[in-house]
Design a protein around this motif. Structure first.
Motif, PDB file in Angstrom:
ATOM      1  N   LEU A   8       0.796  -1.218   0.000  1.00  7.74           N
ATOM      2  CA  LEU A   8       0.000   0.000   0.000  1.00  7.74           C
ATOM      3  C   LEU A   8       0.837   1.279   0.000  1.00  7.74           C
ATOM      4  O   LEU A   8       1.582   1.553   0.956  1.00  7.74           O
ATOM      5  N   ASP A   9       0.722   2.053  -1.072  1.00  6.15           N
ATOM      6  CA  ASP A   9       1.309   3.393  -1.189  1.00  6.15           C
ATOM      7  C   ASP A   9       2.817   3.436  -0.950  1.00  6.15           C
ATOM      8  O   ASP A   9       3.341   4.436  -0.444  1.00  6.15           O
ATOM      9  N   MET A  10       3.517   2.398  -1.360  1.00  5.65           N
ATOM     10  CA  MET A  10       4.980   2.384  -1.212  1.00  5.65           C
ATOM     11  C   MET A  10       5.605   3.017  -2.456  1.00  5.65           C
ATOM     12  O   MET A  10       6.399   2.417  -3.172  1.00  5.65           O
ATOM     13  N   GLU A  11       5.226   4.273  -2.687  1.00  2.31           N
ATOM     14  CA  GLU A  11       5.670   5.010  -3.866  1.00  2.31           C
ATOM     15  C   GLU A  11       6.667   6.091  -3.456  1.00  2.31           C
ATOM     16  O   GLU A  11       6.719   6.508  -2.292  1.00  2.31           O
ATOM     17  N   ASN A  12       7.449   6.525  -4.420  1.00  7.46           N
ATOM     18  CA  ASN A  12       8.578   7.417  -4.140  1.00  7.46           C
ATOM     19  C   ASN A  12       8.199   8.699  -3.411  1.00  7.46           C
ATOM     20  O   ASN A  12       8.942   9.139  -2.533  1.00  7.46           O
ATOM     21  N   ASP A  13       7.090   9.320  -3.744  1.00  7.79           N
ATOM     22  CA  ASP A  13       6.702  10.557  -3.064  1.00  7.79           C
ATOM     23  C   ASP A  13       6.538  10.355  -1.558  1.00  7.79           C
ATOM     24  O   ASP A  13       6.672  11.297  -0.789  1.00  7.79           O
ATOM     25  N   LEU A  14       6.261   9.130  -1.146  1.00 11.96           N
ATOM     26  CA  LEU A  14       6.040   8.855   0.272  1.00 11.96           C
ATOM     27  C   LEU A  14       7.210   8.171   0.956  1.00 11.96           C
ATOM     28  O   LEU A  14       7.473   8.441   2.127  1.00 11.96           O
ATOM     29  N   VAL A  15       7.924   7.272   0.268  1.00 10.25           N
ATOM     30  CA  VAL A  15       8.898   6.434   0.987  1.00 10.25           C
ATOM     31  C   VAL A  15      10.342   6.547   0.533  1.00 10.25           C
ATOM     32  O   VAL A  15      11.235   6.079   1.233  1.00 10.25           O
ATOM     33  N   SER A  16      10.606   7.144  -0.606  1.00  8.74           N
ATOM     34  CA  SER A  16      11.987   7.236  -1.062  1.00  8.74           C
ATOM     35  C   SER A  16      12.755   8.260  -0.234  1.00  8.74           C
ATOM     36  O   SER A  16      12.245   9.348   0.063  1.00  8.74           O
ATOM     37  N   ALA A  17      13.985   7.927   0.110  1.00 10.51           N
ATOM     38  CA  ALA A  17      14.842   8.871   0.836  1.00 10.51           C
ATOM     39  C   ALA A  17      15.058  10.141   0.025  1.00 10.51           C
ATOM     40  O   ALA A  17      15.303  11.213   0.591  1.00 10.51           O
ATOM     41  N   ASP A  18      14.950  10.060  -1.306  1.00 14.95           N
ATOM     42  CA  ASP A  18      15.114  11.226  -2.183  1.00 14.95           C
ATOM     43  C   ASP A  18      13.799  11.929  -2.489  1.00 14.95           C
ATOM     44  O   ASP A  18      13.789  12.922  -3.210  1.00 14.95           O
ATOM     45  N   TYR A  55      -0.044  -3.859  -6.073  1.00 18.96           N
ATOM     46  CA  TYR A  55       0.556  -2.586  -5.668  1.00 18.96           C
ATOM     47  C   TYR A  55      -0.506  -1.507  -5.748  1.00 18.96           C
ATOM     48  O   TYR A  55      -1.035  -1.228  -6.824  1.00 18.96           O
ATOM     49  N   VAL A  56      -0.816  -0.917  -4.620  1.00 16.95           N
ATOM     50  CA  VAL A  56      -1.789   0.163  -4.556  1.00 16.95           C
ATOM     51  C   VAL A  56      -1.013   1.476  -4.530  1.00 16.95           C
ATOM     52  O   VAL A  56      -0.088   1.646  -3.736  1.00 16.95           O
ATOM     53  N   ARG A  57      -1.381   2.382  -5.454  1.00 17.93           N
ATOM     54  CA  ARG A  57      -0.704   3.683  -5.540  1.00 17.93           C
ATOM     55  C   ARG A  57      -1.746   4.788  -5.598  1.00 17.93           C
ATOM     56  O   ARG A  57      -2.751   4.651  -6.275  1.00 17.93           O
ATOM     57  N   VAL A  58      -1.474   5.867  -4.887  1.00 20.94           N
ATOM     58  CA  VAL A  58      -2.325   7.046  -5.002  1.00 20.94           C
ATOM     59  C   VAL A  58      -1.743   7.931  -6.097  1.00 20.94           C
ATOM     60  O   VAL A  58      -0.529   8.105  -6.173  1.00 20.94           O
ATOM     61  N   GLY A  59      -2.618   8.432  -6.966  1.00 19.37           N
ATOM     62  CA  GLY A  59      -2.125   9.278  -8.046  1.00 19.37           C
ATOM     63  C   GLY A  59      -3.242  10.026  -8.742  1.00 19.37           C
ATOM     64  O   GLY A  59      -4.403   9.612  -8.711  1.00 19.37           O
ATOM     65  N   PHE A  60      -2.839  11.127  -9.379  1.00 17.13           N
ATOM     66  CA  PHE A  60      -3.791  11.997 -10.057  1.00 17.13           C
ATOM     67  C   PHE A  60      -3.228  12.428 -11.399  1.00 17.13           C
ATOM     68  O   PHE A  60      -2.023  12.452 -11.614  1.00 17.13           O
ATOM     69  N   SER A  61      -4.119  12.824 -12.292  1.00 17.65           N
ATOM     70  CA  SER A  61      -3.709  13.462 -13.542  1.00 17.65           C
ATOM     71  C   SER A  61      -2.912  14.724 -13.194  1.00 17.65           C
ATOM     72  O   SER A  61      -3.087  15.286 -12.111  1.00 17.65           O
ATOM     73  N   PRO A  62      -2.059  15.198 -14.108  1.00 17.46           N
ATOM     74  CA  PRO A  62      -1.259  16.392 -13.815  1.00 17.46           C
ATOM     75  C   PRO A  62      -2.073  17.619 -13.400  1.00 17.46           C
ATOM     76  O   PRO A  62      -1.575  18.466 -12.670  1.00 17.46           O
ATOM     77  N   LEU A  85       0.474  11.157 -11.615  1.00 15.81           N
ATOM     78  CA  LEU A  85       0.644   9.923 -12.376  1.00 15.81           C
ATOM     79  C   LEU A  85       1.590  10.144 -13.543  1.00 15.81           C
ATOM     80  O   LEU A  85       1.566  11.190 -14.183  1.00 15.81           O
ATOM     81  N   GLY A  86       2.426   9.158 -13.807  1.00 16.37           N
ATOM     82  CA  GLY A  86       3.409   9.251 -14.873  1.00 16.37           C
ATOM     83  C   GLY A  86       4.721   9.857 -14.428  1.00 16.37           C
ATOM     84  O   GLY A  86       5.678   9.904 -15.199  1.00 16.37           O
ATOM     85  N   THR A  90       5.113   8.766  -8.311  1.00 14.44           N
ATOM     86  CA  THR A  90       4.060   7.756  -8.159  1.00 14.44           C
ATOM     87  C   THR A  90       4.528   6.356  -8.550  1.00 14.44           C
ATOM     88  O   THR A  90       3.733   5.412  -8.520  1.00 14.44           O
ATOM     89  N   GLU A  91       5.803   6.222  -8.893  1.00 10.10           N
ATOM     90  CA  GLU A  91       6.351   4.885  -9.150  1.00 10.10           C
ATOM     91  C   GLU A  91       6.605   4.177  -7.824  1.00 10.10           C
ATOM     92  O   GLU A  91       6.979   4.801  -6.830  1.00 10.10           O
ATOM     93  N   VAL A  92       6.428   2.867  -7.833  1.00 11.88           N
ATOM     94  CA  VAL A  92       6.747   2.056  -6.655  1.00 11.88           C
ATOM     95  C   VAL A  92       8.253   2.144  -6.413  1.00 11.88           C
ATOM     96  O   VAL A  92       9.049   2.157  -7.363  1.00 11.88           O
TER      97      VAL A  92
END
Length: 193
Positions: A8-18, A55-62, A85-86, A90-92
């Motif tokens: 759940l929501d393990m995407e870069n905006d939330l979990v990446s150190a960068d 893989y569940v991801r939260v995302g929106f159109s630009p 999105l894109g 929002t990538e895992v």
């Protein structure tokens, strides 16, 4: 009982150190609790047992056309340019990379069930048990557990693969879910059961 493991929501905006949350309180909890390596090991364990991964991801159109203007959390995402999105955000996370045959569930709200393909996937594959983990426990994990419970799925949470911005929030989220799910750890989970 047929199971699925929902990451759940393990995407870069939330979990990446960068990422934007990497240097903040949530990032500190994700790193301090070892959420990414534990989740990677759990994904491998599920794959070895033949359990499907979603893989569940939260995302929106630009232009954030799917984001509700009444939502405090999603207005904050729009203001800061998160969850487009894109985009890389929002990538895992690369250490948890999806493989062919995994399910991609894109959501526009907190719950992974609301207006997504999740229910159709679960029914098409005869899944009765949802094993889940991710960030944050106080948001997507709670949403998944409560909505899954009310749809008659057996809910299991891998507590050591979940995080909130603070340990206090994590503890409170787990206490609030005790009546709706079974809790275990990534080491103890038996995907074959």
């Amino acid at each position: 009982m047929k199971s699925i493991y929902l990451v759940l929501d393990m995407e870069n905006d939330l979990v990446s150190a960068d990422g934007p949350n990497g240097k903040g309180p949530l990032g500190a909890q994700v790193q301090g609790r070892g959420i990414i390596p534990k989740t990677a090991n759990t994904i491998a364990k599920a794959r070895a047992a033949g359990v499907p991964i979603g893989y569940v991801r939260v995302g929106f159109s630009p232009d954030y056309r799917e984001a509700p203007s009444t939502s405090v959390i999603f207005n904050g995402a729009k203001q800061h340019g998160l969850f487009k999105l894109g985009s890389w955000g929002t990538e895992v996370h690369k250490d948890l990379a999806p493989q062919p045959g995994d399910f991609d569930i894109v959501k526009h709200r907190v719950s992974p069930f609301y207006a997504t393909n999740l229910e159709a996937i679960l029914r098409a594959h005869g899944i009765q048990r949802i094993i889940c983990s991710g960030v944050s426990t106080v948001a997507v994990v709670q949403g998944c557990v409560r909505d899954g419970h009310d749809r008659d799925y057996v809910m299991t949470v891998l507590e050591d693969c979940c995080a909130c911005a603070t340990q206090e929030d994590q503890d409170a989220a787990i206490r609030a879910l005790q009546r709706f799910a079974t809790f275990t750890t990534s080491d103890a989970i038996d995907f074959a059961a």
